[in-house]
Design a protein around this motif. Structure first.
Motif, PDB file in Angstrom:
ATOM      1  N   ARG A 197      38.831  39.667  13.762  1.00 20.19           N
ATOM      2  CA  ARG A 197      38.961  39.235  15.199  1.00 20.19           C
ATOM      3  C   ARG A 197      39.378  38.915  16.358  1.00 20.19           C
ATOM      4  N   LEU A 198      40.818  38.861  15.459  1.00 26.03           N
ATOM      5  CA  LEU A 198      41.796  39.257  16.522  1.00 26.03           C
ATOM      6  C   LEU A 198      41.828  40.673  17.378  1.00 26.03           C
ATOM      7  N   ALA A 199      41.237  41.290  16.107  1.00 24.79           N
ATOM      8  CA  ALA A 199      41.181  42.454  16.774  1.00 24.79           C
ATOM      9  C   ALA A 199      40.121  43.106  17.568  1.00 24.79           C
ATOM     10  N   TYR A 200      39.188  42.730  17.596  1.00 22.48           N
ATOM     11  CA  TYR A 200      38.179  42.651  18.377  1.00 22.48           C
ATOM     12  C   TYR A 200      38.431  41.942  19.786  1.00 22.48           C
ATOM     13  N   VAL A 201      38.661  40.760  20.032  1.00 26.40           N
ATOM     14  CA  VAL A 201      39.120  39.982  21.189  1.00 26.40           C
ATOM     15  C   VAL A 201      40.316  40.759  21.908  1.00 26.40           C
ATOM     16  N   ARG A 202      41.432  40.698  21.155  1.00 27.34           N
ATOM     17  CA  ARG A 202      42.472  42.106  21.876  1.00 27.34           C
ATOM     18  C   ARG A 202      41.797  43.185  22.768  1.00 27.34           C
ATOM     19  N   GLY A 203      40.758  43.491  22.029  1.00 25.23           N
ATOM     20  CA  GLY A 203      40.148  44.971  22.767  1.00 25.23           C
ATOM     21  C   GLY A 203      39.306  45.280  23.699  1.00 25.23           C
ATOM     22  N   ILE A 204      38.846  43.984  24.257  1.00 21.44           N
ATOM     23  CA  ILE A 204      38.328  43.301  25.310  1.00 21.44           C
ATOM     24  C   ILE A 204      39.159  42.834  26.288  1.00 21.44           C
ATOM     25  N   LEU A 205      39.937  42.132  26.103  1.00 22.78           N
ATOM     26  CA  LEU A 205      41.028  41.564  26.730  1.00 22.78           C
ATOM     27  C   LEU A 205      42.146  42.349  27.715  1.00 22.78           C
ATOM     28  N   GLY A 206      42.040  43.282  27.101  1.00 19.84           N
ATOM     29  CA  GLY A 206      43.622  44.596  27.497  1.00 19.84           C
ATOM     30  C   GLY A 206      44.755  43.933  28.441  1.00 19.84           C
ATOM     31  N   ASP A 207      44.304  44.341  29.922  1.00 21.48           N
ATOM     32  CA  ASP A 207      45.407  43.745  30.713  1.00 21.48           C
ATOM     33  C   ASP A 207      45.650  42.083  30.310  1.00 21.48           C
ATOM     34  N   ARG A 208      44.817  41.484  30.255  1.00 28.19           N
ATOM     35  CA  ARG A 208      44.997  40.072  30.588  1.00 28.19           C
ATOM     36  C   ARG A 208      45.283  39.523  28.881  1.00 28.19           C
ATOM     37  N   ALA A 209      45.669  39.992  27.918  1.00 25.41           N
ATOM     38  CA  ALA A 209      46.212  40.254  26.214  1.00 25.41           C
ATOM     39  C   ALA A 209      47.602  39.262  27.044  1.00 25.41           C
ATOM     40  N   ASP A 210      48.687  39.349  27.870  1.00 25.72           N
ATOM     41  CA  ASP A 210      49.875  38.285  27.705  1.00 25.72           C
ATOM     42  C   ASP A 210      49.530  37.082  28.569  1.00 25.72           C
ATOM     43  N   ASP A 211      48.209  37.199  29.613  1.00 25.64           N
ATOM     44  CA  ASP A 211      48.866  35.536  29.702  1.00 25.64           C
ATOM     45  C   ASP A 211      47.114  34.751  29.208  1.00 25.64           C
ATOM     46  N   VAL A 212      46.952  35.381  28.327  1.00 25.27           N
ATOM     47  CA  VAL A 212      46.301  34.344  27.492  1.00 25.27           C
ATOM     48  C   VAL A 212      46.656  34.000  26.193  1.00 25.27           C
ATOM     49  N   GLU A 213      46.323  32.535  25.889  1.00 29.43           N
ATOM     50  CA  GLU A 213      47.017  31.749  25.098  1.00 29.43           C
ATOM     51  C   GLU A 213      46.059  31.901  23.599  1.00 29.43           C
ATOM     52  N   LEU A 214      47.102  31.838  22.215  1.00 28.15           N
ATOM     53  CA  LEU A 214      45.850  32.234  20.974  1.00 28.15           C
ATOM     54  C   LEU A 214      46.169  30.999  20.016  1.00 28.15           C
ATOM     55  N   ASN A 215      45.285  29.962  19.901  1.00 32.53           N
ATOM     56  CA  ASN A 215      45.326  28.667  19.090  1.00 32.53           C
ATOM     57  C   ASN A 215      44.175  28.686  17.911  1.00 32.53           C
ATOM     58  N   LEU A 216      44.977  28.106  16.916  1.00 34.12           N
ATOM     59  CA  LEU A 216      44.261  28.058  15.487  1.00 34.12           C
ATOM     60  C   LEU A 216      44.416  26.551  15.287  1.00 34.12           C
ATOM     61  N   LEU A 217      42.764  26.341  14.524  1.00 35.04           N
ATOM     62  CA  LEU A 217      43.097  25.285  14.020  1.00 35.04           C
ATOM     63  C   LEU A 217      43.055  25.498  12.305  1.00 35.04           C
ATOM     64  N   LEU A 218      44.006  24.786  11.612  1.00 36.14           N
ATOM     65  CA  LEU A 218      44.728  24.334  10.575  1.00 36.14           C
ATOM     66  C   LEU A 218      43.559  23.184   9.969  1.00 36.14           C
ATOM     67  N   GLN A 219      43.221  23.973   9.855  1.00 35.94           N
ATOM     68  CA  GLN A 219      41.637  23.062   8.238  1.00 35.94           C
ATOM     69  C   GLN A 219      42.294  22.473   7.329  1.00 35.94           C
TER      70      GLN A 219
END
Length: 293
Positions: A197-219
């Motif tokens: 899933r993260l690889a899919y997102v990073r493939g779309i983010l492109g140059d925005r990758a460093d500007d976007v914060e990634l959150n994980l909900l700990l279940q």
């Protein structure tokens, strides 16, 4: 993967209570070192915007977020008014979390149709477009305190929703798995599934990758006193979920020092720097935050 931004820790509040009880637990979250207080959006739980207003009165430092709004429940123009007013009244501490909605029973209770997943994501996209457009308009009233509106968090798992998040969100939140068709159970993801899933997102983010914060909900936050290897440990979550916590990125277990190390490993492996836990794990997780500061 190297850490590019400081850790942030959020707690998602949802247990109803009196005004004093709600204020006290929000203050307690701030005292324990949490950076963000969130309010879930489910029927039977406190309404997010008044709850956040009260949280703001009880605290000084923490950011405040809807984690996350059941977006199909809201008219976009009316939601924009609530978001802007709340951000204005809490001095720009708001972060806006949006989701596509997933619990069919809540739509039934609200006497609203439960659209397909694609239609719900489409509604979410239309809402994001409306909010962005209104907040970018210098003539729009009421004005949010933050220029162009609060930072936008979008949470989800499927392709369409993650594509929308990668295109528009400032924060992308991963719930640690995916809901069943009716939203009655959650299938916790394995490490390999989350990496895909993260690889899919990073493939779309492109140059925005460093500007976007990634959150994980700990279940799950499991202390050493509990038997984390019990075969039915996650039966209420999903019958086909892996049973060993080490196989589940959305689970941390052990002593505070061991959990802190697991947080570091998840950050290095996946790129998460923002972690959210449930209200019932607030006291249990606080020593983990202290170990990481």
């Amino acid at each position: 993967m190297s850490l590019q931004r400081p850790f942030r820790f959020g707690v998602n509040m949802f247990v109803p209570g009196s005004k004093d009880e709600w204020s006290a637990k929000c203050r307690r979250a701030e005292e324990l070192g949490f950076d963000v207080v969130g309010v879930a959006d489910h029927l039977g739980f406190p309404s997010p915007f008044p709850a956040l207003m009260l949280a703001a009165e009880a605290t000084e430092r923490v950011r405040l977020t809807t984690f996350v709004l059941n977006t199909p429940f809201y008219n976009a123009a009316l939601l924009a008014r609530d978001v802007a007013s709340t951000d204005q009244f809490i001095d720009g501490r708001l972060e806006l979390g949006l989701g596509a909605g997933y619990v069919k029973a809540e739509f039934d209770t609200a006497q609203m149709p439960f659209p397909s997943g694609g239609k719900r994501v489409e509604q979410l996209e239309q809402t994001v477009s409306t909010l962005r457009g209104l907040f970018a308009d210098a003539e729009y009233q009421p004005r949010p305190a933050q220029p162009d509106g609060p930072p936008l968090l979008i949470a989800g798992w499927g392709d369409r929703l993650l594509r929308l998040a990668a295109t528009h969100a400032d924060i992308i939140a991963f719930p640690g798995g995916w809901a069943s068709a009716t939203g009655e159970s959650l299938h916790l993801a394995s490490a390999e599934q989350l990496e895909e899933r993260l690889a899919y997102v990073r493939g779309i983010l492109g140059d925005r990758a460093d500007d976007v914060e990634l959150n994980l909900l700990l279940q799950q936050v499991i202390p050493p006193s509990e038997d984390s290897a019990t075969p039915d440990r996650f039966a209420t979550v999903s019958p086909d979920a892996p049973h060993e916590p080490e196989d589940l990125p959305s689970v941390v277990t052990g002593t505070p020092a061991e959990m802190a190390q697991q947080i570091k490993e998840r950050s290095e492996r996946y790129g998460f720097t923002y972690f959210t836990i449930m209200e019932y794990n607030m006291e249990l997780f606080a020593p983990v935050i202290a170990a990481l500061r």
